[in-house]
Design a protein around this motif. Structure first.
Motif, PDB file in Angstrom:
ATOM      1  N   LEU A 157      45.459  53.379  38.122  1.00  0.00           N
ATOM      2  CA  LEU A 157      44.989  52.346  37.193  1.00  0.00           C
ATOM      3  C   LEU A 157      45.732  51.037  37.416  1.00  0.00           C
ATOM      4  N   GLY A 158      47.040  51.121  37.573  1.00  0.00           N
ATOM      5  CA  GLY A 158      47.824  49.923  37.823  1.00  0.00           C
ATOM      6  C   GLY A 158      47.522  49.312  39.181  1.00  0.00           C
ATOM      7  N   ALA A 159      47.335  50.170  40.186  1.00  0.00           N
ATOM      8  CA  ALA A 159      47.042  49.685  41.533  1.00  0.00           C
ATOM      9  C   ALA A 159      45.692  48.972  41.577  1.00  0.00           C
ATOM     10  N   TYR A 160      44.734  49.473  40.807  1.00  0.00           N
ATOM     11  CA  TYR A 160      43.415  48.829  40.750  1.00  0.00           C
ATOM     12  C   TYR A 160      43.525  47.384  40.286  1.00  0.00           C
ATOM     13  N   ARG A 161      44.312  47.140  39.259  1.00  0.00           N
ATOM     14  CA  ARG A 161      44.443  45.776  38.745  1.00  0.00           C
ATOM     15  C   ARG A 161      45.232  44.901  39.715  1.00  0.00           C
ATOM     16  N   ALA A 162      46.254  45.471  40.363  1.00  0.00           N
ATOM     17  CA  ALA A 162      47.025  44.711  41.345  1.00  0.00           C
ATOM     18  C   ALA A 162      46.140  44.290  42.520  1.00  0.00           C
ATOM     19  N   LEU A 163      45.253  45.176  42.954  1.00  0.00           N
ATOM     20  CA  LEU A 163      44.335  44.843  44.041  1.00  0.00           C
ATOM     21  C   LEU A 163      43.338  43.770  43.614  1.00  0.00           C
ATOM     22  N   TYR A 164      42.955  43.784  42.351  1.00  0.00           N
ATOM     23  CA  TYR A 164      42.047  42.747  41.861  1.00  0.00           C
ATOM     24  C   TYR A 164      42.720  41.386  41.846  1.00  0.00           C
ATOM     25  N   ILE A 165      44.029  41.350  41.630  1.00  0.00           N
ATOM     26  CA  ILE A 165      44.752  40.075  41.706  1.00  0.00           C
ATOM     27  C   ILE A 165      44.682  39.531  43.122  1.00  0.00           C
ATOM     28  N   LEU A 166      44.836  40.407  44.121  1.00  0.00           N
ATOM     29  CA  LEU A 166      44.691  39.981  45.518  1.00  0.00           C
ATOM     30  C   LEU A 166      43.276  39.486  45.784  1.00  0.00           C
ATOM     31  N   ASN A 167      42.294  40.121  45.149  1.00  0.00           N
ATOM     32  CA  ASN A 167      40.908  39.679  45.271  1.00  0.00           C
ATOM     33  C   ASN A 167      40.736  38.271  44.728  1.00  0.00           C
ATOM     34  N   TRP A 168      41.358  37.981  43.585  1.00  0.00           N
ATOM     35  CA  TRP A 168      41.251  36.643  42.997  1.00  0.00           C
ATOM     36  C   TRP A 168      41.938  35.597  43.865  1.00  0.00           C
ATOM     37  N   VAL A 169      43.094  35.959  44.428  1.00  0.00           N
ATOM     38  CA  VAL A 169      43.804  35.030  45.319  1.00  0.00           C
ATOM     39  C   VAL A 169      42.946  34.730  46.546  1.00  0.00           C
ATOM     40  N   TYR A 170      42.357  35.770  47.106  1.00  0.00           N
ATOM     41  CA  TYR A 170      41.488  35.601  48.274  1.00  0.00           C
ATOM     42  C   TYR A 170      40.306  34.695  47.951  1.00  0.00           C
ATOM     43  N   ARG A 171      39.661  34.923  46.831  1.00  0.00           N
ATOM     44  CA  ARG A 171      38.498  34.127  46.449  1.00  0.00           C
ATOM     45  C   ARG A 171      38.880  32.683  46.136  1.00  0.00           C
ATOM     46  N   PHE A 172      40.089  32.486  45.581  1.00  0.00           N
ATOM     47  CA  PHE A 172      40.543  31.128  45.274  1.00  0.00           C
ATOM     48  C   PHE A 172      40.635  30.285  46.542  1.00  0.00           C
ATOM     49  N   PHE A 173      41.071  30.915  47.623  1.00  0.00           N
ATOM     50  CA  PHE A 173      41.248  30.169  48.874  1.00  0.00           C
ATOM     51  C   PHE A 173      39.996  30.145  49.749  1.00  0.00           C
ATOM     52  N   THR A 174      39.012  30.962  49.440  1.00  0.00           N
ATOM     53  CA  THR A 174      37.816  31.020  50.289  1.00  0.00           C
ATOM     54  C   THR A 174      36.544  30.534  49.600  1.00  0.00           C
ATOM     55  N   GLU A 175      36.571  30.419  48.263  1.00  0.00           N
ATOM     56  CA  GLU A 175      35.392  29.970  47.533  1.00  0.00           C
ATOM     57  C   GLU A 175      35.688  28.657  46.813  1.00  0.00           C
ATOM     58  N   PRO A 176      34.867  27.649  47.002  1.00  0.00           N
ATOM     59  CA  PRO A 176      35.106  26.372  46.316  1.00  0.00           C
ATOM     60  C   PRO A 176      34.905  26.497  44.804  1.00  0.00           C
ATOM     61  N   HIS A 177      35.781  25.845  44.052  1.00  0.00           N
ATOM     62  CA  HIS A 177      35.678  25.772  42.586  1.00  0.00           C
ATOM     63  C   HIS A 177      35.788  27.142  41.910  1.00  0.00           C
ATOM     64  N   TYR A 178      36.496  28.077  42.546  1.00  0.00           N
ATOM     65  CA  TYR A 178      36.665  29.398  41.929  1.00  0.00           C
ATOM     66  C   TYR A 178      37.898  29.377  41.028  1.00  0.00           C
ATOM     67  N   VAL A 179      37.666  29.225  39.722  1.00  0.00           N
ATOM     68  CA  VAL A 179      38.746  29.191  38.736  1.00  0.00           C
ATOM     69  C   VAL A 179      38.308  29.995  37.508  1.00  0.00           C
ATOM     70  N   HIS A 180      39.063  31.035  37.176  1.00  0.00           N
ATOM     71  CA  HIS A 180      38.769  31.854  35.998  1.00  0.00           C
ATOM     72  C   HIS A 180      40.083  32.190  35.303  1.00  0.00           C
ATOM     73  N   TRP A 181      40.586  31.256  34.509  1.00  0.00           N
ATOM     74  CA  TRP A 181      41.901  31.408  33.906  1.00  0.00           C
ATOM     75  C   TRP A 181      42.006  32.616  32.984  1.00  0.00           C
ATOM     76  N   ILE A 182      40.954  32.877  32.200  1.00  0.00           N
ATOM     77  CA  ILE A 182      40.987  34.008  31.267  1.00  0.00           C
ATOM     78  C   ILE A 182      41.169  35.319  32.024  1.00  0.00           C
ATOM     79  N   THR A 183      40.395  35.491  33.080  1.00  0.00           N
ATOM     80  CA  THR A 183      40.474  36.699  33.887  1.00  0.00           C
ATOM     81  C   THR A 183      41.833  36.816  34.562  1.00  0.00           C
ATOM     82  N   TRP A 184      42.314  35.726  35.121  1.00  0.00           N
ATOM     83  CA  TRP A 184      43.584  35.743  35.849  1.00  0.00           C
ATOM     84  C   TRP A 184      44.761  36.090  34.946  1.00  0.00           C
ATOM     85  N   ILE A 185      44.853  35.400  33.813  1.00  0.00           N
ATOM     86  CA  ILE A 185      45.999  35.611  32.930  1.00  0.00           C
ATOM     87  C   ILE A 185      45.968  37.021  32.334  1.00  0.00           C
TER      88      ILE A 185
END
Length: 215
Positions: A157-185
């Motif tokens: 369960l913890g690893a799933y959320r940690a991997l999703y953080i890597l997913n958000w970091v990846y999308r931030f650098f590869t997708e324009p205007h990708y910002v979701h503060w609620i999800t990230w925090i």
């Protein structure tokens, strides 16, 4: 879709399968918090309301159905199955979980991306998921009796959320205007709650000893 999100989804699915394996084969829910499972059922029920209004993909729909069905079936087994419910440790699983539901709902009403019912419920599910593991962690600290399947379930369960953080970091650098503060925090808070568990999990694995959390 990217490799980090796929890995996160598969890890999340694996956590559910591990828990169902424990319940169906051993007929035991020892060490599992019913309070956390009820919170997860509420998380998925409020998050996937859009399943009735929008279609993303076959994969997306199937994953939603799996998590909805599995979460409610786990709650049912722990509450009503004549063998499984006997192993439920209600004396130690006393975290007043419904007291964290109302603050999450109020926060969702105040901080959301768009003031519609579905969007507020989406924000509520994120806030609630961030803290839903608390009853489980408290139960493990109180009993200090962590079998292998329970430890693997919480770790996945913890690893799933940690991997999703890597997913958000990846999308931030590869997708324009990708910002979701609620999800990230919310995701960051959720991952930080696992930090202590991760430490003792890796210590037990490294030293080949039984996993125990400090009281």
């Amino acid at each position: 879709m990217n490799i980090f999100r796929l890995a996160g989804d598969m890890t999340h699915l694996a956590s559910v399968l591990v828990l169902l394996l424990k319940i169906h084969t051993i007929k035991s829910c020892a060490g599992i918090s019913l309070k956390t499972q009820e919170l997860y059922a509420l998380v998925f029920a409020s998050r996937y309301l859009d399943m009735f209004t929008s279609y993303v993909s076959f994969y997306n729909t199937v994953m939603k159905l799996i998590f909805l069905g599995s979460s409610f079936s786990i709650v049912w087994y722990m509450r009503h199955h004549k063998l499984v419910r006997r192993s439920y440790d209600k004396d130690h699983d006393t975290f007043r979980h419904f007291f964290i539901v109302l603050p999450c709902l109020i926060l969702a009403l105040l901080i959301h991306e768009k003031f519609t019912f579905i969007e507020v419920m989406w924000a509520f599910s994120l806030y609630l998921e961030a803290v839903a593991i608390l009853p489980q962690l408290v139960l493990l600290q109180r009993t200090r009796n962590i079998d292998n399947l329970t430890g693997q379930y919480v770790f996945l369960l913890g690893a799933y959320r940690a991997l999703y953080i890597l997913n958000w970091v990846y999308r931030f650098f590869t997708e324009p205007h990708y910002v979701h503060w609620i999800t990230w925090i919310s995701g960051l808070v959720q991952t930080l709650l696992y930090a202590d568990f991760f430490y003792y999990y890796f210590q037990s694995w490294k030293n080949n000893v039984k996993l125990e959390l400090p009281a």
